[in-house]
Design an enzyme around this catalytic site. Structure first.
Site, PDB file in Angstrom:
ATOM      1  N   LYS A 121       1.620   5.165 -29.806  1.00  0.00           N
ATOM      2  CA  LYS A 121       0.845   4.228 -28.979  1.00  0.00           C
ATOM      3  C   LYS A 121      -0.158   3.411 -29.793  1.00  0.00           C
ATOM      4  O   LYS A 121      -0.423   2.254 -29.473  1.00  0.00           O
ATOM      5  CB  LYS A 121       0.118   4.968 -27.851  1.00  0.00           C
ATOM      6  CG  LYS A 121       1.037   5.791 -26.952  1.00  0.00           C
ATOM      7  CD  LYS A 121       2.247   5.033 -26.440  1.00  0.00           C
ATOM      8  CE  LYS A 121       3.419   5.976 -26.230  1.00  0.00           C
ATOM      9  NZ  LYS A 121       4.728   5.336 -26.209  1.00  0.00           N
ATOM     10  N   GLU A 205      -9.964   4.846 -24.716  1.00  0.00           N
ATOM     11  CA  GLU A 205      -9.896   3.596 -23.948  1.00  0.00           C
ATOM     12  C   GLU A 205     -10.834   3.694 -22.763  1.00  0.00           C
ATOM     13  O   GLU A 205     -10.975   4.761 -22.175  1.00  0.00           O
ATOM     14  CB  GLU A 205      -8.470   3.385 -23.386  1.00  0.00           C
ATOM     15  CG  GLU A 205      -7.545   2.631 -24.289  1.00  0.00           C
ATOM     16  CD  GLU A 205      -6.165   2.421 -23.671  1.00  0.00           C
ATOM     17  OE1 GLU A 205      -5.978   2.727 -22.486  1.00  0.00           O
ATOM     18  OE2 GLU A 205      -5.283   1.953 -24.406  1.00  0.00           O
ATOM     19  N   HIS A 240       2.323  10.913 -12.625  1.00  0.00           N
ATOM     20  CA  HIS A 240       3.106  10.086 -13.541  1.00  0.00           C
ATOM     21  C   HIS A 240       4.602  10.112 -13.252  1.00  0.00           C
ATOM     22  O   HIS A 240       5.418   9.688 -14.075  1.00  0.00           O
ATOM     23  CB  HIS A 240       2.823  10.469 -15.000  1.00  0.00           C
ATOM     24  CG  HIS A 240       1.354  10.452 -15.299  1.00  0.00           C
ATOM     25  ND1 HIS A 240       0.622   9.297 -15.215  1.00  0.00           N
ATOM     26  CD2 HIS A 240       0.481  11.445 -15.583  1.00  0.00           C
ATOM     27  CE1 HIS A 240      -0.648   9.585 -15.470  1.00  0.00           C
ATOM     28  NE2 HIS A 240      -0.757  10.876 -15.689  1.00  0.00           N
ATOM     29  N   ARG A 297      13.907   1.802 -23.744  1.00  0.00           N
ATOM     30  CA  ARG A 297      15.147   2.343 -23.172  1.00  0.00           C
ATOM     31  C   ARG A 297      15.450   1.600 -21.866  1.00  0.00           C
ATOM     32  O   ARG A 297      14.622   0.856 -21.362  1.00  0.00           O
ATOM     33  CB  ARG A 297      14.949   3.824 -22.859  1.00  0.00           C
ATOM     34  CG  ARG A 297      13.821   4.036 -21.858  1.00  0.00           C
ATOM     35  CD  ARG A 297      13.726   5.426 -21.292  1.00  0.00           C
ATOM     36  NE  ARG A 297      12.789   5.451 -20.172  1.00  0.00           N
ATOM     37  CZ  ARG A 297      11.474   5.570 -20.271  1.00  0.00           C
ATOM     38  NH1 ARG A 297      10.897   5.657 -21.463  1.00  0.00           N
ATOM     39  NH2 ARG A 297      10.720   5.568 -19.200  1.00  0.00           N
TER      40      ARG A 297
HETATM   41  C1  MV4 Z   1      -4.676   4.304 -18.197  1.00  0.00           C
HETATM   42  C2  MV4 Z   1      -5.241   4.396 -16.910  1.00  0.00           C
HETATM   43  C3  MV4 Z   1      -6.509   3.934 -16.745  1.00  0.00           C
HETATM   44  N1  MV4 Z   1      -7.195   3.427 -17.789  1.00  0.00           N
HETATM   45  N2  MV4 Z   1      -5.397   3.782 -19.200  1.00  0.00           N
HETATM   46  C4  MV4 Z   1      -0.654   6.612 -17.178  1.00  0.00           C
HETATM   47  C5  MV4 Z   1       0.683   6.451 -17.789  1.00  0.00           C
HETATM   48  C6  MV4 Z   1       0.481   5.827 -19.117  1.00  0.00           C
HETATM   49  N3  MV4 Z   1       1.486   4.829 -19.341  1.00  0.00           N
HETATM   50  C7  MV4 Z   1      -0.895   5.272 -19.072  1.00  0.00           C
HETATM   51  N4  MV4 Z   1      -1.486   5.684 -17.834  1.00  0.00           N
HETATM   52  C8  MV4 Z   1      -2.714   5.271 -17.470  1.00  0.00           C
HETATM   53  N5  MV4 Z   1      -3.458   4.726 -18.460  1.00  0.00           N
HETATM   54  C9  MV4 Z   1      -6.630   3.380 -18.985  1.00  0.00           C
HETATM   55  N6  MV4 Z   1      -7.343   2.913 -20.001  1.00  0.00           N
HETATM   56  C10 MV4 Z   1      -4.500   4.940 -15.896  1.00  0.00           C
HETATM   57  C11 MV4 Z   1      -3.252   5.400 -16.164  1.00  0.00           C
HETATM   58  C12 MV4 Z   1      -2.611   5.975 -15.037  1.00  0.00           C
HETATM   59  C13 MV4 Z   1      -1.514   5.412 -14.457  1.00  0.00           C
HETATM   60  C14 MV4 Z   1      -0.930   4.281 -14.996  1.00  0.00           C
HETATM   61  C15 MV4 Z   1       0.159   3.737 -14.415  1.00  0.00           C
HETATM   62  C16 MV4 Z   1       0.677   4.314 -13.269  1.00  0.00           C
HETATM   63  C17 MV4 Z   1       0.139   5.428 -12.742  1.00  0.00           C
HETATM   64  C18 MV4 Z   1      -0.958   6.006 -13.329  1.00  0.00           C
HETATM   65  C19 MV4 Z   1      -1.493   7.147 -12.774  1.00  0.00           C
HETATM   66  C20 MV4 Z   1      -2.575   7.702 -13.350  1.00  0.00           C
HETATM   67  C21 MV4 Z   1      -3.131   7.134 -14.495  1.00  0.00           C
END
Ligand code: MV4
Length: 500
Positions: A121, A205, A240, A297
């Site tokens: 990442k 972050e 997730h 993917r």
């Molecule tokens: C985050 C976030 C809030 N703030 N980053 C979850 C999956 C991964 N791809 C990154 N994710 C998140 N990153 C920051 N800085 C909240 C999430 C997140 C989330 C993101 C997309 C869809 C569902 C989620 C559920 C919980 C947290």
């Protein structure tokens, strides 16, 4: 060079619905298919569908679907030209992609180098940054000592997230609400990252609360062309795990869509991407978007993008892999209607979504105009305990969002699954919820609105209905001649999925 004659035989290094879905497209292109399967999948549909099938080992994935070297050896033995990895398993394993290439076989997916860049990442963010893709404020690189963590935390503010660089898809994230928690959470995050990924690099972050999850589907060829196939809204998630996906999103204006699409294409260019890929963004309440990560993917939810664009993403992947140019430009692409997908999982929403595996005693799928079911099971089959408990994906396409929702509700009613609990009732609850219908929802939807009781109430109603139905049959049988063939209760009133 003309590679058109290449790719006469493809091995699908996957199982279940996606293996079947890939083989169908290959077959339409006149390409022979090879299935690999574990001992648990001996009787599976995808094994019978393939032109050839080879057992790779015992049920656990590590001994079967993850046996890269064994899979490559099978390819050599059977004269396979290309490997399609599907999703999960070996699909984002750069070392496997490298070995496949070295063996003279085409990996149907991006290069190992693109996968390396996006798999980590921190390197993904550094790569995307070269094109000025918007990022959530945070640390520039990995953070190993506490002093630095505190310094960054004070700059970005609380709450914040500590994320594992080798994580992704929500794995290895820790929320920090105030300064006093940093030390402990940093230690936990680092040791977790080491044990889960063998890599202790973490970064910080700013935490975006309740964002929407919007992802852009991309398609790139090996000749410098890259297009975006618009977005998927995937905010209805639980831990997730996505449960409902749709395309397009109801909140993107054409301008924002184009802006996000161009950013996603930039991310692909930055890592020299080839094939189908997805760039994930967070979208906040003010419609600011931020790059999260790239999935290198074909994704589970790709069918909604296929339905609104009229493309077959697997065929496009195969064409790109045999070095063809994309046959369309960005300007050729238009959004047609609205598509929804629900994941039908053998899980019990009443019991914390725990897997509820067992036999599909009755299994009847819906059909009709605009209804697509991607599945790999048949009535009477057992759902194996070893893998993801997804039974199928139910996908609909309507002229607009309202019609798509109506169609999905109808299709759910027409779906009969007896033998295991499923997420169908839960999905129906979401599709009927005012917040979902109005489009006013985010990744907090389930936490905010769902408790098992919301299904319980409905089940009580159903129990009442079933009791009434039962008594009508009983009365009917008493007054009618046996074998009159007339059932006074409509079949649909019996359905386990009918809520009201
Ligand atoms: C985050 C976030 C809030 N703030 N980053 C979850 C999956 C991964 N791809 C990154 N994710 C998140 N990153 C920051 N800085 C909240 C999430 C997140 C989330 C993101 C997309 C869809 C569902 C989620 C559920 C919980 C947290």
């Amino acid at each position: 060079m003309n590679f058109y004659n290449k790719m006469k035989k493809i091995l699908v290094a996957n199982r279940g619905e996606i293996a079947l879905r890939i083989m169908r497209s290959a077959r339409e292109m006149g390409i022979k298919t090879v299935a690999i399967f574990s001992e648990a999948d001996r009787n599976a549909l995808f094994v019978r569908y393939a032109d050839e099938a080879v057992c790779v080992g015992p049920p656990p994935s590590a001994q079967s679907y993850l046996q890269g070297d064994k899979i490559i050896a099978i390819c050599k033995e059977l004269g396979v030209d290309g490997i399609h990895p599907g999703y999960g398993f070996l699909s984002e394993n750069a070392d496997f992609a490298r070995k496949v290439k070295k063996a003279g076989i085409t990996f149907i997916g991006p290069s190992a180098e693109s996968m390396d860049l996006m798999g980590d990442k921190l390197s993904a963010k550094a790569t995307a940054k070269k094109y000025k893709v918007p990022m959530i404020p945070g640390s520039e690189g990995a953070i190993s000592d506490l002093k630095e963590a505190v310094k960054v935390a004070k700059e970005v503010g609380f709450p914040l997230l500590i994320k594992a660089s080798a994580g992704g898809g929500g794995k290895g994230m820790r929320l920090v609400e105030k300064e006093s928690e940093i030390e402990e959470q940093m230690k936990m995050a680092i040791s977790e990252a080491i044990s889960a990924f063998g890599n202790g690099a973490v970064f910080i972050e700013k935490y975006a609360s309740r964002p929407r999850h919007i992802e852009i589907q991309l398609l790139a060829d090996n000749h410098g062309n890259c297009v975006y196939l618009f977005e998927r809204e995937c905010s209805i998630q639980r831990r997730h795990q996505k449960l409902i996906e749709e395309a397009p999103s109801s909140v993107l204006s054409p301008e924002l869509r184009a802006k996000m699409g161009k950013c996603a294409v930039d991310v692909a260019k930055a890592c020299n991407y080839s094939g189908a890929g997805t760039v994930e963004f967070l979208l906040d309440a003010d419609l600011n978007f931020y790059f999260l990560e790239m999935n290198t993917r074909l994704q589970v939810e790709h069918p909604v993008s296929e339905l609104i664009t009229g493309l077959d993403l697997v065929k496009e992947q195969i064409k790109v892999a045999r070095n063809e140019k994309l046959s369309f430009t960005q300007e050729d692409l238009k959004i047609n209607g609205h598509a929804l997908e629900v994941r039908v999982c053998a899980e019990d929403p009443m019991n914390n979504f725990l897997p509820d595996i067992g036999k599909l005693v009755v299994y009847k799928t819906p059909s009709g105009p605009g209804v697509r079911v991607d599945d790999g099971f048949e009535e009477g089959m057992d759902i194996p305990i070893y893998y993801d408990p997804m039974i199928s994906k139910l996908i609909v396409h309507g002229k607009d969002r309202t019609e798509a929702i109506e169609k999905m509700l109808r299709a759910i009613d027409d779906y009969t699954i007896i033998g295991v609990e499923t997420t169908l009732d839960f999905c129906k609850f979401v599709l009927k919820h005012e917040a979902f219908v109005s489009g006013n929802f985010d990744t907090g939807f389930i936490a905010k609105y769902f408790t098992p009781e919301v299904l319980n109430v409905k089940n009580e109603e159903y129990a009442e209905l079933a009791a009434i139905a039962g008594s009508i049959i009983f009365e009917g049988n008493k007054t009618k001649q046996a074998g009159s063939g007339e059932n006074p209760v409509k079949k649909s009133q019996w359905k386990t999925n009918r809520l009201n």
